[in-house]
Design an enzyme around this catalytic site. Sequence first.
Site, mmCIF file in Angstrom:
data_model
loop_
_atom_site.group_PDB
_atom_site.id
_atom_site.type_symbol
_atom_site.label_atom_id
_atom_site.label_comp_id
_atom_site.label_asym_id
_atom_site.label_seq_id
_atom_site.Cartn_x
_atom_site.Cartn_y
_atom_site.Cartn_z
ATOM 1 N N THR A 62 -3.772 -6.046 3.567
ATOM 2 C CA THR A 62 -3.605 -6.622 2.236
ATOM 3 C C THR A 62 -3.528 -8.136 2.279
ATOM 4 O O THR A 62 -3.945 -8.812 1.326
ATOM 5 C CB THR A 62 -2.336 -6.044 1.565
ATOM 6 O OG1 THR A 62 -2.496 -4.636 1.399
ATOM 7 C CG2 THR A 62 -2.083 -6.673 0.202
ATOM 8 N N SER A 85 -4.964 -1.155 7.238
ATOM 9 C CA SER A 85 -4.176 -0.651 8.370
ATOM 10 C C SER A 85 -3.918 0.844 8.300
ATOM 11 O O SER A 85 -3.625 1.473 9.322
ATOM 12 C CB SER A 85 -2.847 -1.404 8.499
ATOM 13 O OG SER A 85 -1.912 -1.013 7.517
ATOM 14 N N THR A 94 0.417 -3.740 5.997
ATOM 15 C CA THR A 94 1.817 -3.303 6.054
ATOM 16 C C THR A 94 1.971 -1.814 6.353
ATOM 17 O O THR A 94 2.975 -1.393 6.923
ATOM 18 C CB THR A 94 2.532 -3.593 4.719
ATOM 19 O OG1 THR A 94 1.878 -2.874 3.662
ATOM 20 C CG2 THR A 94 2.526 -5.078 4.401
ATOM 21 N N ASP A 95 0.979 -0.993 5.961
ATOM 22 C CA ASP A 95 1.166 0.460 5.990
ATOM 23 C C ASP A 95 1.497 1.001 7.372
ATOM 24 O O ASP A 95 2.336 1.900 7.522
ATOM 25 C CB ASP A 95 -0.075 1.170 5.443
ATOM 26 C CG ASP A 95 -0.153 1.114 3.926
ATOM 27 O OD1 ASP A 95 0.880 0.835 3.288
ATOM 28 O OD2 ASP A 95 -1.241 1.343 3.380
#
Length: 336
Positions: free
Chosen positions: A19, A66, A99-100
Amino acid sequence: MTAKQGATPILRILATGGTIAGQRDATASGGYHAARRDVTQLLEAVPQLHGLPARIQAQQLLQKDSKDMDPQDWLAIATATWQALQDPQVTAVVITHGTDTLEETAWFLHRVLPAQHKPVVLVSAMRPADAPDADGPRNLYDGCVAALDGRFCGVVAVAAGEVHAAQYVQKVHPWALRAFSSGVVGPLGQIQGGAVTLHTAGPEHDAAMPAGGHAWLLQCAAERLPAPPVVGWLTSHAGFDARWLQALAGAGLDGLLVATTGNGTLHHNLEIALQQLARQTGLAIALTSRCAFGPINAAARARWTTLALPAAKARLEWQLQLWQRSWQAQQAGKAQ
């Protein structure tokens, strides 16, 4: 290895997408596409980087959301990071990431990179790069500040003004800017206005899982590695139906991570089915707790392998351990 005395240190930035490199979708309210901007564009958005006491070298290593990371991506990141760390002039490595699954990449790097005194800093964002209130530029700047601070080593993650150790960091919120937590241990430090405040370090993580515990993956990178094992992840819950396990049993898994309720407890249907599966197929099974923080009592589950990690990291750690077993068996076969 450290930078030569008098030489300007190099800060190596490896971009992987996420992101932080995303762009909004004009056709969807609130939607965006991850991994659209390249590392040059990310750096242009942070002019403050020019004021740091380091020469920046940037590389677009991957360009992925990710959530779609796989073992080959982790290996590519680890290999590029290790190559950079071995350069005497490189003082630190900063990795831009989604971030995931950041906590999984952080754990992979923590376990695969040989223990060393240079920092590896993962930075991310909860809002795309072209959002009016994008958090990526600040996180990237803060990550570079932390990388050059001199008081961090090993793998850390920087987000929302906090520095988290790879051993503890977890994504705990789906959209808030402060989406990461280190639980009861807390962050290693905070960054405000380019200044780092170091907190008292928490206790060491499980000594059985230190930094560099799977450095063999990089040491034999030039050789033909066995395929990474396929490890499933199942969670015990009320009303568990054993048919879930029967379906997984026929899927050709190499291993299974089971997130238990509470302190290692399992729904009775699941426990019976696991015992039968282990006897009939020899499937490698490991347990962790589905609780966000705190390990299960290993003594209470002596018949099973237990991992003192949250489920996402535990599944990855089990995969690494089974991968090592496969590699060792391959090496033993070659020696015969």
